[in-house]
Design an enzyme around this catalytic site. Structure first.
Site, short mmCIF file in Angstrom:
data_model
loop_
_atom_site.label_atom_id
_atom_site.label_comp_id
_atom_site.label_asym_id
_atom_site.label_seq_id
_atom_site.Cartn_x
_atom_site.Cartn_y
_atom_site.Cartn_z
N GLU A 155 -0.37 7.18 -5.74
CA GLU A 155 0.04 6.61 -4.45
C GLU A 155 0.86 5.33 -4.64
O GLU A 155 1.81 5.10 -3.91
CB GLU A 155 -1.20 6.32 -3.58
CG GLU A 155 -1.87 7.56 -3.03
CD GLU A 155 -0.96 8.37 -2.09
OE1 GLU A 155 0.01 7.82 -1.54
OE2 GLU A 155 -1.22 9.57 -1.92
N TYR B 192 -1.85 1.77 4.28
CA TYR B 192 -1.48 3.14 3.91
C TYR B 192 -2.20 3.58 2.63
O TYR B 192 -2.84 4.64 2.58
CB TYR B 192 0.05 3.27 3.73
CG TYR B 192 0.39 4.57 3.10
CD1 TYR B 192 0.44 5.74 3.87
CD2 TYR B 192 0.58 4.69 1.72
CE1 TYR B 192 0.67 6.97 3.28
CE2 TYR B 192 0.82 5.90 1.13
CZ TYR B 192 0.87 7.04 1.91
OH TYR B 192 1.07 8.25 1.33
N ASP C 294 2.71 6.75 6.82
CA ASP C 294 3.92 6.20 6.21
C ASP C 294 5.13 6.65 7.02
O ASP C 294 4.99 7.21 8.11
CB ASP C 294 4.01 6.62 4.73
CG ASP C 294 4.24 8.12 4.56
OD1 ASP C 294 4.22 8.86 5.59
OD2 ASP C 294 4.45 8.56 3.43
#
Ligand code: SF4
Length: 345
Positions: free
Chosen positions: A42, A123, A141
């Protein structure tokens, strides 16, 4: 009169997840349930395309296969493994967070606890806690905002923070209660492969039947943007270090390409010895195409590096202070004076 559209079969979340399970790309971070590996992916995927990330991801994890290995590595080795991906504060924060996790003796499973780590914003915390630990938090996002703005035919400007918040609330309301990780990955996959910015592939879309933009054939009108540029999300941390009525700042060098000579709040990257405390809050700031989310944290230090300086808070109007620093200081001030509304400028 046109016949009404057939009722969509299953909830938004269920149709999305069924589609995702049938078509998802086989990506290395989808073959694991190890939170460390999911987290690394991520962080690497922020501002970098999937195809570019894969070789870096595999090389990074062969060098640092566990959170302990990353925590113990010399920083220069970590930066070398990151070399080419850019945005090096991501690598520094990743290592600093790994060191905190090792001290904790366990990977934080809770969204809020994970969100406390350096370099982790809303996020990232939602993505990792949902995928690795089934926590019910929608990860929002740019791709997800685009899907939702089209699906709901959101008329508001996506560059407006209130509209983005509205779409985040919508994402949370659509989240599958038992499969939040699959839901979040499916939303990201839909945005990355079907609901494309310029050419949405509506015939392949699992949520097309009740997509308001498609029903009115206005897919390309959404998301509404007054500024015709793609926003890039940047997550950053600054430190508020106070000593009585004074605050610690550093000055951008004269040769700096941006805001030369302005004073800034310290970035934790440049104060490795700081003891970092609680989060005061978050402020947002836009610079060109960058939508910067700044987490403001309290911190303490024992020795002041030579290029840092204490300033009387009452005298800050006498120096060129960056807008981000001003916003962060206002945030602190507004927390102290909860009964007074801060002045708008
Ligand atoms: S139907 Fe088309 S515009 Fe609507 S969400 Fe699906 S791909 Fe995007």
């Amino acid at each position: 009169m046109a016949a009404p559209a057939p009722a969509p079969h299953g909830s938004f979340a269920q149709r999305l997840i069924d589609w995702y399970r049938a078509v998802r790309r086989d990506l290395p971070w989808r073959r694991t349930s190890d939170p460390y590996r999911i987290w690394v992916s991520e962080i690497m995927l922020q501002q970098t395309r999937v195809a570019a990330v894969i070789p870096y991801y595999e090389r990074f994890l062969s060098k640092f296969p566990t959170v302990e290995a990353l925590a113990a590595a010399p920083e220069q080795h970590v930066l070398a493994a990151w070399s080419g991906l850019g945005y090096y504060s991501r690598a520094r924060n990743l290592q600093r967070a790994a060191q905190q996790i090792v001290k904790l003796r366990e990977f934080p499973q809770d969204f809020g606890k994970f969100r406390e780590l350096p370099g982790v914003g809303d996020y990232t915390a939602a993505a990792v806690s949902s995928i690795a630990f089934n926590q019910p938090h929608a990860a929002v996002d740019g791709n997800v905002l685009r899907v939702l703005s089209r699906h709901s035919a959101e008329p508001g400007d996506i560059s407006n923070a209130t509209i983005r918040r509205k779409l985040s609330v919508l994402a949370q309301s659509l989240l599958h209660p038992h499969l939040p990780g699959d839901f979040n990955q499916a939303m990201m996959e839909l945005g990355a492969t079907v609901c494309l910015p310029r050419d949405p592939q509506c015939l392949l879309c699992p949520v097309a039947l009740d997509c308001q933009a498609r029903l009115s054939q206005r897919q390309k009108e959404f998301p509404v943007k007054s500024r015709n540029t793609r926003q890039v999300l940047v997550e950053q941390t600054v430190l508020l270090i106070q000593q009585g009525a004074q605050i610690l700042l550093w000055q951008r060098p004269e040769q700096s390409s941006r805001m030369a000579g302005f004073w800034e709040l310290p970035d934790p990257d440049y104060l490795q010895d700081a003891t970092i405390g609680e989060i005061i809050g978050t402020v947002r700031h836009a610079i060109t195409i960058h939508d910067i989310h700044i987490t403001v944290r309290q911190a303490h230090i024992t020795t002041v590096p030579h290029h840092f300086k204490w300033f009387e808070i009452a005298n800050l109007h006498d120096i060129p202070l960056s807008t981000i620093a001003r916003k962060a200081l206002r945030l602190k001030h507004s927390k102290q004076l909860t009964t007074r509304t801060p002045q708008s400028r």
